[in-house]
Design an enzyme around this catalytic site. Structure first.
Site, PDB file in Angstrom:
ATOM      1  N   SER A 118       0.818  -1.210   0.000  1.00 53.23           N
ATOM      2  CA  SER A 118       0.000   0.000   0.000  1.00 53.23           C
ATOM      3  C   SER A 118       0.848   1.255   0.000  1.00 53.23           C
ATOM      4  O   SER A 118       0.307   2.344  -0.127  1.00 53.23           O
ATOM      5  CB  SER A 118      -0.961  -0.004   1.184  1.00 53.23           C
ATOM      6  OG  SER A 118      -0.257  -0.176   2.379  1.00 53.23           O
ATOM      7  N   HIS A 139      -2.356  -2.485  -6.547  1.00 52.92           N
ATOM      8  CA  HIS A 139      -2.849  -2.150  -5.210  1.00 52.92           C
ATOM      9  C   HIS A 139      -4.369  -2.184  -5.185  1.00 52.92           C
ATOM     10  O   HIS A 139      -5.026  -1.311  -5.774  1.00 52.92           O
ATOM     11  CB  HIS A 139      -2.311  -0.767  -4.799  1.00 52.92           C
ATOM     12  CG  HIS A 139      -2.696  -0.377  -3.418  1.00 52.92           C
ATOM     13  ND1 HIS A 139      -2.910   0.913  -3.032  1.00 52.92           N
ATOM     14  CD2 HIS A 139      -2.918  -1.135  -2.307  1.00 52.92           C
ATOM     15  CE1 HIS A 139      -3.252   0.946  -1.750  1.00 52.92           C
ATOM     16  NE2 HIS A 139      -3.273  -0.285  -1.297  1.00 52.92           N
ATOM     17  N   GLU A 151      -4.858   0.441  -8.200  1.00 56.66           N
ATOM     18  CA  GLU A 151      -3.748   1.299  -8.633  1.00 56.66           C
ATOM     19  C   GLU A 151      -2.704   0.380  -9.263  1.00 56.66           C
ATOM     20  O   GLU A 151      -2.237  -0.553  -8.607  1.00 56.66           O
ATOM     21  CB  GLU A 151      -3.140   2.046  -7.452  1.00 56.66           C
ATOM     22  CG  GLU A 151      -4.025   3.144  -6.881  1.00 56.66           C
ATOM     23  CD  GLU A 151      -3.400   3.846  -5.672  1.00 56.66           C
ATOM     24  OE1 GLU A 151      -3.530   5.071  -5.571  1.00 56.66           O
ATOM     25  OE2 GLU A 151      -2.803   3.169  -4.811  1.00 56.66           O
ATOM     26  N   ASN A 189      -3.567   6.498  -0.978  1.00 52.55           N
ATOM     27  CA  ASN A 189      -3.122   6.539   0.419  1.00 52.55           C
ATOM     28  C   ASN A 189      -2.375   7.814   0.775  1.00 52.55           C
ATOM     29  O   ASN A 189      -2.322   8.199   1.934  1.00 52.55           O
ATOM     30  CB  ASN A 189      -2.271   5.313   0.748  1.00 52.55           C
ATOM     31  CG  ASN A 189      -3.161   4.116   1.029  1.00 52.55           C
ATOM     32  OD1 ASN A 189      -4.356   4.268   1.223  1.00 52.55           O
ATOM     33  ND2 ASN A 189      -2.582   2.934   1.036  1.00 52.55           N
TER      34      ASN A 189
HETATM   35  N1  CAA Z   1     -17.247 -10.192  -0.572  1.00 52.84           N
HETATM   36  C1  CAA Z   1     -18.307 -10.037  -1.375  1.00 52.84           C
HETATM   37  N2  CAA Z   1     -19.225  -9.076  -1.223  1.00 52.84           N
HETATM   38  C2  CAA Z   1     -19.066  -8.242  -0.179  1.00 52.84           C
HETATM   39  C3  CAA Z   1     -17.984  -8.336   0.704  1.00 52.84           C
HETATM   40  C4  CAA Z   1     -17.040  -9.359   0.477  1.00 52.84           C
HETATM   41  N3  CAA Z   1     -15.970  -9.523   1.248  1.00 52.84           N
HETATM   42  N4  CAA Z   1     -18.085  -7.340   1.627  1.00 52.84           N
HETATM   43  C5  CAA Z   1     -19.189  -6.656   1.335  1.00 52.84           C
HETATM   44  N5  CAA Z   1     -19.779  -7.199   0.245  1.00 52.84           N
HETATM   45  C6  CAA Z   1     -20.976  -6.733  -0.425  1.00 52.84           C
HETATM   46  C7  CAA Z   1     -22.212  -6.979   0.419  1.00 52.84           C
HETATM   47  O1  CAA Z   1     -22.718  -8.283   0.212  1.00 52.84           O
HETATM   48  C8  CAA Z   1     -23.161  -5.923  -0.108  1.00 52.84           C
HETATM   49  O2  CAA Z   1     -23.701  -6.354  -1.356  1.00 52.84           O
HETATM   50  P1  CAA Z   1     -25.161  -5.852  -1.844  1.00 52.84           P
HETATM   51  O3  CAA Z   1     -25.085  -4.354  -1.965  1.00 52.84           O
HETATM   52  O4  CAA Z   1     -25.343  -6.560  -3.148  1.00 52.84           O
HETATM   53  O5  CAA Z   1     -26.096  -6.287  -0.749  1.00 52.84           O
HETATM   54  C9  CAA Z   1     -22.202  -4.757  -0.423  1.00 52.84           C
HETATM   55  O6  CAA Z   1     -20.895  -5.315  -0.572  1.00 52.84           O
HETATM   56  C10 CAA Z   1     -22.173  -3.738   0.703  1.00 52.84           C
HETATM   57  O7  CAA Z   1     -21.861  -4.383   1.928  1.00 52.84           O
HETATM   58  P2  CAA Z   1     -22.729  -4.265   3.243  1.00 52.84           P
HETATM   59  O8  CAA Z   1     -24.195  -4.156   2.879  1.00 52.84           O
HETATM   60  O9  CAA Z   1     -22.344  -5.379   4.147  1.00 52.84           O
HETATM   61  O10 CAA Z   1     -22.212  -2.955   3.985  1.00 52.84           O
HETATM   62  P3  CAA Z   1     -22.141  -1.456   3.533  1.00 52.84           P
HETATM   63  O11 CAA Z   1     -23.181  -1.064   2.555  1.00 52.84           O
HETATM   64  O12 CAA Z   1     -22.010  -0.747   4.816  1.00 52.84           O
HETATM   65  O13 CAA Z   1     -20.727  -1.374   2.737  1.00 52.84           O
HETATM   66  C11 CAA Z   1     -18.389  -1.204   2.565  1.00 52.84           C
HETATM   67  C12 CAA Z   1     -19.544  -1.871   3.286  1.00 52.84           C
HETATM   68  C13 CAA Z   1     -18.370  -1.619   1.095  1.00 52.84           C
HETATM   69  C14 CAA Z   1     -17.119  -1.697   3.248  1.00 52.84           C
HETATM   70  C15 CAA Z   1     -18.575   0.355   2.677  1.00 52.84           C
HETATM   71  O14 CAA Z   1     -18.745   0.737   4.018  1.00 52.84           O
HETATM   72  C16 CAA Z   1     -17.395   1.123   2.127  1.00 52.84           C
HETATM   73  O15 CAA Z   1     -17.264   1.321   0.926  1.00 52.84           O
HETATM   74  N6  CAA Z   1     -16.486   1.589   3.020  1.00 52.84           N
HETATM   75  C17 CAA Z   1     -15.285   2.314   2.638  1.00 52.84           C
HETATM   76  C18 CAA Z   1     -14.224   1.328   2.228  1.00 52.84           C
HETATM   77  C19 CAA Z   1     -12.949   2.009   1.824  1.00 52.84           C
HETATM   78  O16 CAA Z   1     -12.799   3.228   1.796  1.00 52.84           O
HETATM   79  N7  CAA Z   1     -11.967   1.173   1.478  1.00 52.84           N
HETATM   80  C20 CAA Z   1     -10.649   1.645   1.135  1.00 52.84           C
HETATM   81  C21 CAA Z   1      -9.811   1.527   2.347  1.00 52.84           C
HETATM   82  S1  CAA Z   1      -8.182   2.112   2.047  1.00 52.84           S
HETATM   83  C22 CAA Z   1      -7.368   0.795   1.490  1.00 52.84           C
HETATM   84  O17 CAA Z   1      -7.843  -0.313   1.387  1.00 52.84           O
HETATM   85  C23 CAA Z   1      -5.980   1.089   1.085  1.00 52.84           C
HETATM   86  C24 CAA Z   1      -4.919   0.613   1.971  1.00 52.84           C
HETATM   87  O18 CAA Z   1      -3.868   0.356   1.463  1.00 52.84           O
HETATM   88  C25 CAA Z   1      -5.092   0.542   3.464  1.00 52.84           C
END
Ligand code: CAA
Length: 284
Positions: A118, A139, A151, A189
């Protein structure tokens, strides 16, 4: 799908990446050093998929088909057949170099060797191999099966052919690739993690409570999660590591890790994965 994929590391990113490829129809091998880690990776894959079954969004047959495309492995030699290898191990340069030097010894000629780092240097990781032209950053974002972006990061010696192969695979996954030239924190990031870091400074100064800081960012900017919810989700240790990389690579004080973030990490408050981060998840 043709290409065979080998994923090194069955943690949250490695298992999520394996799931993403298997869902798109690729044959994947998911590797970790111990069988129990690989088993835990399979648990992280089937859990959310079974929740989708409960919601009527998938059938158990579809889940079984995805899981059956993923072969477990604790043997690095299994990387020999792969066209694309993606490393998703600890964010420690020495560990990454060791993995890439071992991959260099077993991977077939022309295989793409990708790292999901990352924020670390692709060029330095590539220098641990005899084929830096084949090494690239891919990424993914957490949760990898859901987040659309990859990325695709060129190191100093990454060839155009490697870049195009990696970008084409992202398209086959249904993801959107953005082309990035190596720089600390890449694009996302470099902006996202300092924003989360600043949330810790705001909390430390007593400007607002954690709940209100999260609420402000969710309702004021339409973020799906507030900065602390996201920090707890991705891991405070990961965030601190990214800040330390940004700070040490640039020397710019704007990237100074928040003392409060450091304090939480020292206390073992790493986020959801341990039951406590900014918030306490242990009772519910
Ligand atoms: N596998 C398959 N499907 C999944 C899943 C997984 N592991 N996790 C979630 N889903 C699906 C759910 O089944 C759901 O599908 P439907 O819409 O068809 O019902 C959908 O994704 C949304 O999930 P939830 O309903 O459980 O929950 P939510 O609507 O609150 O969304 C989230 C959860 C997608 C995590 C949302 O909160 C989100 O986008 N959060 C921000 C995430 C983010 O910013 N990520 C980047 C982090 S930074 C990074 O990763 C970089 C690094 O290097 C650290």
């Amino acid at each position: 799908m043709g290409e065979r994929i080998f994923v090194v590391g069955a943690g949250s990113m490695g298992s999520g990446i394996a799931q993403t490829f298997a869902t798109a129809g690729f044959d994947v091998t998911m590797h970790d050093v111990k069988k129990e880690y690989v088993d835990a990776g399979f648990g992280r894959i089937s859990g959310p998929l079974l929740k989708r079954v409960e919601k009527g969004k998938m059938t158990t047959a579809e889940v079984d088909a995805i899981v059956s495309r993923i072969t477990p492995s604790t043997d690095f030699g299994d990387a020999q057949q792969a066209d694309l290898i993606i490393e998703a191990v600890f964010e420690k340069m020495e560990v990454k170099k060791e993995v890439f030097s071992r991959l260099d010894a077993v991977a077939k000629p022309g295989a793409v060797l990708a790292t999901n780092t990352s924020s670390l240097s692709i060029s330095e990781i590539a220098a641990a191999t005899t084929r830096p032209q084949d090494v690239i950053g891919m990424h993914f974002f957490n949760p990898a099966p859901v987040m659309k972006l990859v990325e695709v990061i060129r190191g100093s010696l990454t060839s155009d052919a490697t870049f195009h192969k990696a970008a084409a695979i992202c398209t086959k996954l249904g993801k959107e690739a953005v082309a990035v030239n190596e720089a600390p924190g890449f694009v996302v990031n470099r902006m996202l993690v300092p924003m989360m870091n600043e949330a810790f400074n705001i909390l430390m100064e007593g400007v607002a409570s954690a709940e209100d800081i999260d609420k402000a960012m969710k309702l004021g900017t339409n973020m799906p999660m507030g900065p602390f919810e996201l920090a707890d989700y991705t891991g405070l240790d990961i965030g601190l590591h990214t800040m330390e990389t940004l700070f040490s690579e640039t020397g710019d004080p704007k990237f100074r890790p928040s003392p409060l973030l450091r304090k939480y990490v020292r206390a073992g408050r790493l986020g959801r994965k341990v039951g406590i981060g900014v918030y306490d998840y242990r009772s519910g």
